[in-house]
Design a protein around this motif. Structure first.
Motif, PDB file in Angstrom:
ATOM      1  N   VAL A 254      50.735  34.060 -47.258  1.00 60.72           N
ATOM      2  CA  VAL A 254      50.576  34.415 -48.669  1.00 60.72           C
ATOM      3  C   VAL A 254      49.963  35.807 -48.776  1.00 60.72           C
ATOM      4  O   VAL A 254      50.383  36.624 -49.597  1.00 60.72           O
ATOM      5  CB  VAL A 254      49.731  33.352 -49.412  1.00 60.72           C
ATOM      6  CG1 VAL A 254      49.368  33.820 -50.809  1.00 60.72           C
ATOM      7  CG2 VAL A 254      50.490  32.035 -49.477  1.00 60.72           C
ATOM      8  N   ALA A 255      48.979  36.099 -47.924  1.00 65.97           N
ATOM      9  CA  ALA A 255      48.324  37.416 -47.963  1.00 65.97           C
ATOM     10  C   ALA A 255      49.317  38.539 -47.649  1.00 65.97           C
ATOM     11  O   ALA A 255      49.341  39.565 -48.346  1.00 65.97           O
ATOM     12  CB  ALA A 255      47.151  37.446 -46.984  1.00 65.97           C
ATOM     13  N   ASN A 256      50.144  38.358 -46.622  1.00 65.36           N
ATOM     14  CA  ASN A 256      51.134  39.387 -46.272  1.00 65.36           C
ATOM     15  C   ASN A 256      52.168  39.566 -47.377  1.00 65.36           C
ATOM     16  O   ASN A 256      52.530  40.685 -47.722  1.00 65.36           O
ATOM     17  CB  ASN A 256      51.834  39.050 -44.958  1.00 65.36           C
ATOM     18  CG  ASN A 256      50.931  39.234 -43.762  1.00 65.36           C
ATOM     19  OD1 ASN A 256      49.929  39.936 -43.826  1.00 65.36           O
ATOM     20  ND2 ASN A 256      51.277  38.591 -42.670  1.00 65.36           N
ATOM     21  N   ALA A 257      52.661  38.460 -47.912  1.00 66.52           N
ATOM     22  CA  ALA A 257      53.658  38.536 -48.983  1.00 66.52           C
ATOM     23  C   ALA A 257      53.056  39.166 -50.231  1.00 66.52           C
ATOM     24  O   ALA A 257      53.717  39.961 -50.903  1.00 66.52           O
ATOM     25  CB  ALA A 257      54.211  37.153 -49.291  1.00 66.52           C
ATOM     26  N   ALA A 258      51.811  38.837 -50.532  1.00 67.09           N
ATOM     27  CA  ALA A 258      51.143  39.434 -51.692  1.00 67.09           C
ATOM     28  C   ALA A 258      51.056  40.948 -51.535  1.00 67.09           C
ATOM     29  O   ALA A 258      51.283  41.697 -52.491  1.00 67.09           O
ATOM     30  CB  ALA A 258      49.756  38.829 -51.873  1.00 67.09           C
TER      31      ALA A 258
ATOM     32  N   ALA B 223      46.791  35.641 -56.798  1.00 64.50           N
ATOM     33  CA  ALA B 223      47.901  35.535 -57.764  1.00 64.50           C
ATOM     34  C   ALA B 223      49.108  34.853 -57.124  1.00 64.50           C
ATOM     35  O   ALA B 223      49.709  33.954 -57.724  1.00 64.50           O
ATOM     36  CB  ALA B 223      48.286  36.911 -58.287  1.00 64.50           C
ATOM     37  N   LEU B 224      49.452  35.266 -55.900  1.00 64.15           N
ATOM     38  CA  LEU B 224      50.601  34.645 -55.240  1.00 64.15           C
ATOM     39  C   LEU B 224      50.286  33.216 -54.825  1.00 64.15           C
ATOM     40  O   LEU B 224      51.139  32.331 -54.936  1.00 64.15           O
ATOM     41  CB  LEU B 224      51.048  35.470 -54.034  1.00 64.15           C
ATOM     42  CG  LEU B 224      52.327  34.988 -53.353  1.00 64.15           C
ATOM     43  CD1 LEU B 224      53.494  34.912 -54.336  1.00 64.15           C
ATOM     44  CD2 LEU B 224      52.676  35.875 -52.174  1.00 64.15           C
ATOM     45  N   HIS B 225      49.070  32.973 -54.383  1.00 67.23           N
ATOM     46  CA  HIS B 225      48.661  31.608 -54.029  1.00 67.23           C
ATOM     47  C   HIS B 225      48.834  30.670 -55.227  1.00 67.23           C
ATOM     48  O   HIS B 225      49.317  29.542 -55.068  1.00 67.23           O
ATOM     49  CB  HIS B 225      47.206  31.585 -53.544  1.00 67.23           C
ATOM     50  CG  HIS B 225      46.657  30.218 -53.404  1.00 67.23           C
ATOM     51  ND1 HIS B 225      46.979  29.395 -52.348  1.00 67.23           N
ATOM     52  CD2 HIS B 225      45.835  29.503 -54.200  1.00 67.23           C
ATOM     53  CE1 HIS B 225      46.357  28.230 -52.503  1.00 67.23           C
ATOM     54  NE2 HIS B 225      45.660  28.278 -53.625  1.00 67.23           N
ATOM     55  N   ASN B 226      48.437  31.124 -56.400  1.00 72.54           N
ATOM     56  CA  ASN B 226      48.568  30.289 -57.599  1.00 72.54           C
ATOM     57  C   ASN B 226      50.027  29.949 -57.895  1.00 72.54           C
ATOM     58  O   ASN B 226      50.320  28.855 -58.379  1.00 72.54           O
ATOM     59  CB  ASN B 226      47.927  30.972 -58.803  1.00 72.54           C
ATOM     60  CG  ASN B 226      46.425  30.972 -58.733  1.00 72.54           C
ATOM     61  OD1 ASN B 226      45.812  30.219 -57.970  1.00 72.54           O
ATOM     62  ND2 ASN B 226      45.798  31.844 -59.500  1.00 72.54           N
ATOM     63  N   ILE B 227      50.924  30.858 -57.586  1.00 74.67           N
ATOM     64  CA  ILE B 227      52.352  30.587 -57.805  1.00 74.67           C
ATOM     65  C   ILE B 227      52.876  29.610 -56.764  1.00 74.67           C
ATOM     66  O   ILE B 227      53.494  28.607 -57.110  1.00 74.67           O
ATOM     67  CB  ILE B 227      53.169  31.898 -57.806  1.00 74.67           C
ATOM     68  CG1 ILE B 227      52.813  32.719 -59.042  1.00 74.67           C
ATOM     69  CG2 ILE B 227      54.666  31.612 -57.751  1.00 74.67           C
ATOM     70  CD1 ILE B 227      53.348  34.128 -59.034  1.00 74.67           C
ATOM     71  N   VAL B 228      52.640  29.892 -55.475  1.00 74.37           N
ATOM     72  CA  VAL B 228      53.215  29.029 -54.439  1.00 74.37           C
ATOM     73  C   VAL B 228      52.564  27.653 -54.389  1.00 74.37           C
ATOM     74  O   VAL B 228      53.164  26.701 -53.899  1.00 74.37           O
ATOM     75  CB  VAL B 228      53.224  29.687 -53.037  1.00 74.37           C
ATOM     76  CG1 VAL B 228      54.055  30.945 -53.048  1.00 74.37           C
ATOM     77  CG2 VAL B 228      51.839  29.949 -52.516  1.00 74.37           C
TER      78      VAL B 228
END
Length: 89
Positions: free
Chosen positions: A25-29, A38-43
């Motif tokens: 998630v950190a790399n994709a963010a 923000a991305l964690h909340n989506i996935v």
């Protein structure tokens, strides 16, 4: 025909893009230019896809922004369709 129980857009991000590409998630963010949270909340399916995020996902992973917005719309409207179908039984 509409899907009765469409997937959350975050499930698609997680299962179709992050997992096959072995992206955290950190790399994709970082790729998307958003915070890890923000991305964690989506996935984790705690928040939805905004128009801005749809554009970022399009640039990073390929499906057009409209694809992401249609997923979001389908997911958000599914409970209403489900309730309507139950009422007609």
């Amino acid at each position: 025909m509409t899907m009765f129980d469409p997937p959350h857009p975050g499930e698609i991000v997680r299962e179709e893009f992050l997992a096959p590409l072995a992206l955290s998630v950190a790399n994709a963010a970082g790729m998307l230019g958003v915070s890890r949270q923000a991305l964690h909340n989506i996935v984790s399916e705690k928040s939805g896809i905004s128009r801005e995020m749809a554009g970022r996902l399009e640039k990073a992973f390929g499906p057009e922004a409209g694809f992401w917005m249609r997923l979001q719309t389908a997911w958000r409207s599914a409970p209403a369709r489900k309730d309507k179908r139950l009422d007609s039984l």
